[in-house]
Design a protein around this motif. Structure first.
Motif, mmCIF file in Angstrom:
data_model
loop_
_atom_site.group_PDB
_atom_site.id
_atom_site.type_symbol
_atom_site.label_atom_id
_atom_site.label_comp_id
_atom_site.label_asym_id
_atom_site.label_seq_id
_atom_site.Cartn_x
_atom_site.Cartn_y
_atom_site.Cartn_z
ATOM 1 N N LYS A 38 1.018 -1.184 -0.037
ATOM 2 C CA LYS A 38 0.053 0.011 -0.018
ATOM 3 C C LYS A 38 0.982 1.307 -0.085
ATOM 4 O O LYS A 38 0.730 2.244 -0.768
ATOM 5 N N GLN A 39 1.972 1.274 0.723
ATOM 6 C CA GLN A 39 2.893 2.523 0.870
ATOM 7 C C GLN A 39 3.511 2.548 -0.389
ATOM 8 O O GLN A 39 3.655 3.729 -0.866
ATOM 9 N N ALA A 40 4.055 1.505 -1.251
ATOM 10 C CA ALA A 40 4.651 1.743 -2.501
ATOM 11 C C ALA A 40 3.711 2.038 -3.633
ATOM 12 O O ALA A 40 3.960 3.083 -4.339
ATOM 13 N N LYS A 41 2.628 1.825 -3.486
ATOM 14 C CA LYS A 41 1.551 2.131 -4.304
ATOM 15 C C LYS A 41 1.068 3.502 -4.075
ATOM 16 O O LYS A 41 1.132 4.397 -5.284
ATOM 17 N N ASN A 42 1.010 4.059 -2.978
ATOM 18 C CA ASN A 42 0.712 5.522 -2.488
ATOM 19 C C ASN A 42 1.971 6.346 -3.023
ATOM 20 O O ASN A 42 1.914 7.619 -3.594
ATOM 21 N N SER A 43 3.198 5.855 -2.804
ATOM 22 C CA SER A 43 4.285 6.735 -3.015
ATOM 23 C C SER A 43 4.735 6.715 -4.725
ATOM 24 O O SER A 43 5.204 7.623 -5.025
ATOM 25 N N THR A 44 4.141 5.883 -5.324
ATOM 26 C CA THR A 44 4.371 5.848 -6.781
ATOM 27 C C THR A 44 3.338 6.833 -7.535
ATOM 28 O O THR A 44 3.481 7.188 -8.699
ATOM 29 N N GLN A 45 2.123 7.100 -6.945
ATOM 30 C CA GLN A 45 1.126 7.834 -7.617
ATOM 31 C C GLN A 45 1.746 9.528 -7.432
ATOM 32 O O GLN A 45 2.225 9.897 -6.582
ATOM 33 N N GLU A 46 1.246 10.125 -8.731
ATOM 34 C CA GLU A 46 1.646 11.417 -8.902
ATOM 35 C C GLU A 46 0.708 12.379 -7.957
ATOM 36 O O GLU A 46 -0.509 12.042 -7.946
ATOM 37 N N LYS A 47 1.487 13.323 -7.052
ATOM 38 C CA LYS A 47 0.550 13.893 -6.275
ATOM 39 C C LYS A 47 0.384 15.418 -7.013
ATOM 40 O O LYS A 47 1.505 15.812 -7.415
ATOM 41 N N PRO A 48 -0.772 15.820 -6.925
ATOM 42 C CA PRO A 48 -0.860 17.246 -7.587
ATOM 43 C C PRO A 48 -0.158 18.330 -7.104
ATOM 44 O O PRO A 48 -0.141 18.328 -5.733
ATOM 45 N N THR A 49 0.303 19.266 -7.750
ATOM 46 C CA THR A 49 1.249 20.366 -7.141
ATOM 47 C C THR A 49 -0.058 21.288 -6.646
ATOM 48 O O THR A 49 -0.834 21.604 -7.476
ATOM 49 N N LYS A 50 0.160 21.809 -5.726
ATOM 50 C CA LYS A 50 -0.603 23.102 -4.967
ATOM 51 C C LYS A 50 -0.325 24.184 -5.503
ATOM 52 O O LYS A 50 1.080 24.589 -5.755
ATOM 53 N N LYS A 51 -1.061 25.251 -5.956
ATOM 54 C CA LYS A 51 -0.780 26.486 -6.464
ATOM 55 C C LYS A 51 -0.285 27.332 -5.208
ATOM 56 O O LYS A 51 -0.835 27.241 -4.097
ATOM 57 N N ARG A 52 0.644 27.934 -5.284
ATOM 58 C CA ARG A 52 1.097 28.814 -4.147
ATOM 59 C C ARG A 52 0.506 30.233 -4.272
ATOM 60 O O ARG A 52 0.188 30.714 -5.465
ATOM 61 N N ARG A 53 -0.192 30.555 -3.264
ATOM 62 C CA ARG A 53 -0.687 32.073 -3.143
ATOM 63 C C ARG A 53 0.111 33.154 -3.265
ATOM 64 O O ARG A 53 1.114 32.797 -2.615
ATOM 65 N N VAL A 54 -0.017 34.090 -3.933
ATOM 66 C CA VAL A 54 0.757 35.220 -3.817
ATOM 67 C C VAL A 54 0.184 36.326 -3.200
ATOM 68 O O VAL A 54 -0.976 36.912 -3.480
ATOM 69 N N ALA A 55 1.065 36.955 -2.107
ATOM 70 C CA ALA A 55 0.498 38.057 -1.615
ATOM 71 C C ALA A 55 0.079 39.222 -2.261
ATOM 72 O O ALA A 55 0.995 39.682 -3.097
ATOM 73 N N GLY A 56 -0.740 39.862 -2.049
ATOM 74 C CA GLY A 56 -1.120 41.234 -2.641
ATOM 75 C C GLY A 56 -1.733 41.236 -3.879
ATOM 76 O O GLY A 56 -1.801 42.258 -4.625
ATOM 77 N N THR A 57 -2.355 40.113 -4.359
ATOM 78 C CA THR A 57 -2.818 40.090 -5.850
ATOM 79 C C THR A 57 -3.988 40.694 -5.481
ATOM 80 O O THR A 57 -4.683 41.081 -6.664
ATOM 81 N N MET A 58 -4.994 40.891 -4.633
ATOM 82 C CA MET A 58 -6.106 41.348 -4.407
ATOM 83 C C MET A 58 -6.168 42.658 -3.671
ATOM 84 O O MET A 58 -7.300 43.483 -3.374
ATOM 85 N N LYS A 59 -4.963 43.243 -3.641
ATOM 86 C CA LYS A 59 -4.884 44.615 -3.081
ATOM 87 C C LYS A 59 -5.453 45.622 -3.793
ATOM 88 O O LYS A 59 -5.484 45.653 -4.992
ATOM 89 N N GLY A 60 -6.303 46.542 -3.044
ATOM 90 C CA GLY A 60 -7.078 47.679 -3.790
ATOM 91 C C GLY A 60 -8.580 47.109 -4.280
ATOM 92 O O GLY A 60 -9.307 47.879 -4.637
ATOM 93 N N MET A 61 -8.847 46.134 -4.140
ATOM 94 C CA MET A 61 -10.234 45.580 -4.602
ATOM 95 C C MET A 61 -11.188 45.479 -3.462
ATOM 96 O O MET A 61 -12.530 45.625 -4.070
ATOM 97 N N PHE A 62 -10.796 45.499 -2.400
ATOM 98 C CA PHE A 62 -12.023 45.752 -1.282
ATOM 99 C C PHE A 62 -11.876 46.961 -0.549
ATOM 100 O O PHE A 62 -11.614 46.809 0.685
ATOM 101 N N VAL A 63 -11.891 48.091 -1.126
ATOM 102 C CA VAL A 63 -11.856 49.256 -0.454
ATOM 103 C C VAL A 63 -13.192 49.733 0.126
ATOM 104 O O VAL A 63 -13.952 49.922 -0.560
ATOM 105 N N LEU A 64 -13.185 49.857 1.505
ATOM 106 C CA LEU A 64 -14.582 50.065 1.808
ATOM 107 C C LEU A 64 -14.611 51.682 2.661
ATOM 108 O O LEU A 64 -13.557 51.922 3.273
ATOM 109 N N PRO A 65 -15.423 52.433 2.020
ATOM 110 C CA PRO A 65 -15.334 53.711 2.824
ATOM 111 C C PRO A 65 -15.826 53.560 4.430
ATOM 112 O O PRO A 65 -16.992 53.202 4.714
#
Length: 82
Positions: A38-65
């Motif tokens: 079971k361990q060998a089977k799990n280790s051979t399966q490709e694991k999906p790569t996680k997208k890394r979040r980039v700080a500041g991409t939503m900057k200025g989108m939620f400006v509340l008065p």
């Protein structure tokens, strides 16, 4: 005669314990092999790569008065603050 009977019972007991022990060893061995596969089977399966979040991409989108008295105590809370 009684000693021979006790010796025979003891011998039968030991024989039974050995049989159960061998069966238990076999069962544990099979379980270990299953876990290894079971361990060998799990280790051979490709694991999906996680997208890394980039700080500041939503900057200025939620400006509340905000009102000028935003930091002032609420009137609803006055009786609790006294």
């Amino acid at each position: 005669l009684a000693t021979f009977g006790l010796a025979l019972l003891f011998l039968l007991f030991i024989t039974g314990v050995r049989r159960r022990w061998n069966a238990l060893q076999t069962e544990v061995l099979h379980y270990i092999e299953f876990l290894i596969e079971k361990q060998a089977k799990n280790s051979t399966q490709e694991k999906p790569t996680k997208k890394r979040r980039v700080a500041g991409t939503m900057k200025g989108m939620f400006v509340l008065p905000l009102p000028d008295d935003f930091d002032e105590p609420l009137e609803d809370m006055k009786e609790y603050m006294e």
